[in-house]
Design a protein around this motif. Structure first.
Motif, short mmCIF file in Angstrom:
data_model
loop_
_atom_site.label_atom_id
_atom_site.label_comp_id
_atom_site.label_asym_id
_atom_site.label_seq_id
_atom_site.Cartn_x
_atom_site.Cartn_y
_atom_site.Cartn_z
N GLN A 196 0.82 -1.22 0.00
CA GLN A 196 0.00 0.00 0.00
C GLN A 196 0.86 1.28 0.00
N ALA A 197 2.16 1.14 -0.22
CA ALA A 197 3.06 2.29 -0.11
C ALA A 197 2.67 3.41 -1.05
N SER A 198 2.29 3.08 -2.27
CA SER A 198 1.94 4.13 -3.24
C SER A 198 0.67 4.87 -2.82
N VAL A 199 -0.24 4.16 -2.17
CA VAL A 199 -1.47 4.80 -1.67
C VAL A 199 -1.13 5.79 -0.57
N PHE A 200 -0.28 5.37 0.36
CA PHE A 200 0.10 6.27 1.45
C PHE A 200 0.85 7.49 0.93
N GLU A 201 1.69 7.27 -0.07
CA GLU A 201 2.44 8.40 -0.64
C GLU A 201 1.50 9.39 -1.32
N ALA A 202 0.50 8.89 -2.04
CA ALA A 202 -0.47 9.77 -2.70
C ALA A 202 -1.31 10.52 -1.67
N ASN A 203 -1.71 9.83 -0.61
CA ASN A 203 -2.49 10.49 0.44
C ASN A 203 -1.67 11.57 1.13
N LEU A 204 -0.39 11.31 1.34
CA LEU A 204 0.49 12.31 1.95
C LEU A 204 0.60 13.54 1.05
N ALA A 205 0.76 13.33 -0.24
CA ALA A 205 0.87 14.47 -1.16
C ALA A 205 -0.40 15.31 -1.14
N ALA A 206 -1.56 14.67 -1.13
CA ALA A 206 -2.83 15.41 -1.08
C ALA A 206 -2.97 16.17 0.23
N LEU A 207 -2.57 15.54 1.33
CA LEU A 207 -2.62 16.19 2.62
C LEU A 207 -1.73 17.43 2.65
N ARG A 208 -0.55 17.31 2.12
CA ARG A 208 0.38 18.43 2.12
C ARG A 208 -0.14 19.60 1.27
N GLN A 209 -0.83 19.29 0.20
CA GLN A 209 -1.42 20.37 -0.60
C GLN A 209 -2.48 21.12 0.21
N ARG A 210 -3.29 20.38 0.94
CA ARG A 210 -4.33 21.03 1.75
C ARG A 210 -3.73 21.82 2.91
N LEU A 211 -2.64 21.31 3.47
CA LEU A 211 -1.98 22.05 4.54
C LEU A 211 -1.35 23.34 4.02
N ALA A 212 -0.90 23.33 2.78
CA ALA A 212 -0.35 24.56 2.19
C ALA A 212 -1.44 25.62 2.04
N VAL A 213 -2.64 25.20 1.66
CA VAL A 213 -3.78 26.14 1.55
C VAL A 213 -4.14 26.68 2.93
N LEU A 214 -4.15 25.80 3.92
CA LEU A 214 -4.44 26.21 5.29
C LEU A 214 -3.42 27.24 5.78
N HIS A 215 -2.15 26.98 5.51
CA HIS A 215 -1.10 27.93 5.90
C HIS A 215 -1.29 29.28 5.22
N ASP A 216 -1.63 29.27 3.95
CA ASP A 216 -1.83 30.53 3.22
C ASP A 216 -2.96 31.35 3.85
N TYR A 217 -4.04 30.67 4.24
CA TYR A 217 -5.14 31.36 4.90
C TYR A 217 -4.66 31.96 6.22
N GLY A 218 -3.96 31.17 7.01
CA GLY A 218 -3.47 31.66 8.29
C GLY A 218 -2.55 32.86 8.14
#
Length: 323
Positions: A160-182
């Motif tokens: 499942q490594a590729s799944v976890f890596e994809a989920n991490l990438a998506a999470l990091r994109q959302r955290l970047a948007v959150l940081h920009d708002y903050g």
């Protein structure tokens, strides 16, 4: 993350409490149980693990992890899980022995905040061997720390490594948007009023990232005691700078914060309770504030509006219950 061996080599440079390689689970195993000590870690584990794991959290909302004492049932849950995730840097100080015992018995234990380079962390004056544990207050650092979760899960479930890596990438994109708002709403606070006063010292990473000063009644651990001299010094700052609000925290009693308000009032300065911030726990499960994104959105929005900045009343996505 194409192989378990590659992940193991990389993981040796991370803060894995159990440094010896641990075996992958059998392909026909049911969903592995990933138990996190605190919800800030557990929410990342849930997002990165997705449907491949059973993500559980030990310490409930509103409970102070600095003071949490595991019961016999809690210890049994920890020892029964397939993999454990903790924050580290002494946040779970009273659980240290249990985590160490689990690691000694071969249980995978990942100290998420300890995977970050020490140079990026703030010193902990109470514990020379640890950093300030409140890393999640900086979404940029928290996104970096999340990589250790994906890596550890991939070691446990290499297929499942590729799944976890994809989920991490998506999470990091959302955290970047959150940081920009903050960053945007914190920048709207008038310069003179950029003093964040809270119950305990959980917001140093937050303040450092977003250009605020921070002051608190208690130290990094809520085990430290508030004292009158400290309260008096903060009251002077509130009055001198005409700071409009101070903040309580969901996991810390607000008596000392209210003493600040009364002390400033006695000197002719009206200081409001600007709201209650999430510091060492998330909101209630199954709510927006019960996620890491919701927690930070609430804090960004509440702080900005109370200190004279501009932010939408219901946050960046319009999902906050209150602000």
């Amino acid at each position: 993350m194409n192989s378990c061996s590659a992940i193991t080599r990389r993981a040796l440079g991370l803060g894995l409490f159990a440094l010896t390689p641990f075996p992958a689970l059998a392909h026909n195993r049911a969903q592995p149980r990933a138990l996190s000590t605190v919800a800030m870690v557990g929410d990342l584990v849930r997002e990165i693990g997705g449907g491949s794991i059973r993500a559980e959290t030990l310490i409930n909302e509103g409970v102070d992890p600095h003071l949490f004492r595991p019961t016999r049932a809690d210890t049994a849950r920890l020892l029964a899980a397939d993999i454990l995730f903790a924050n580290g840097h002494r946040l779970e100080g009273r659980m240290g022995d249990v985590l160490a015992r689990a690691a000694a018995n071969g249980k995978p234990v990942v100290m998420v905040a300890e995977t970050l380079p020490r140079a990026k962390l703030r010193a902990n004056p109470d514990y020379p061997d640890a950093a300030d544990p409140h890393v999640w207050m900086d979404p940029v650092l928290w996104a970096e720390a999340a990589g250790s979760i994906a890596m550890a899960l991939a070691r446990l479930m290499p297929d499942q490594a590729s799944v976890f890596e994809a989920n991490l990438a998506a999470l990091r994109q959302r955290l970047a948007v959150l940081h920009d708002y903050g960053a945007r709403v914190m920048a709207s606070i008038p310069v003179r009023q950029r003093l964040l006063v809270t119950a305990h010292d959980a917001f140093a990473y937050f303040a450092g990232r977003y250009g605020l000063e921070v002051d608190s009644i208690q130290g990094l651990s809520t085990e430290s005691e508030a004292n009158l001299a400290r309260i008096e010094a903060i009251v002077r700052s509130l009055v001198d700078r005409r700071i409009p609000a101070v903040f309580a925290e969901t996991s810390v009693p607000d008596r000392a914060v209210r003493a600040l308000i009364e002390g400033a009032g006695a000197r002719g300065q009206r200081v409001a309770l600007g709201g209650t911030l999430f510091s060492d726990s998330l909101g209630k499960p199954d709510t927006y504030e019960g996620t890491y994104h919701g927690m930070m959105d609430h804090n960004f929005t509440t702080i900005a509006r109370a200190l004279g900045g501009e932010a939408p009343a219901r946050g960046m996505l319009g999902r906050l219950a209150t602000a």
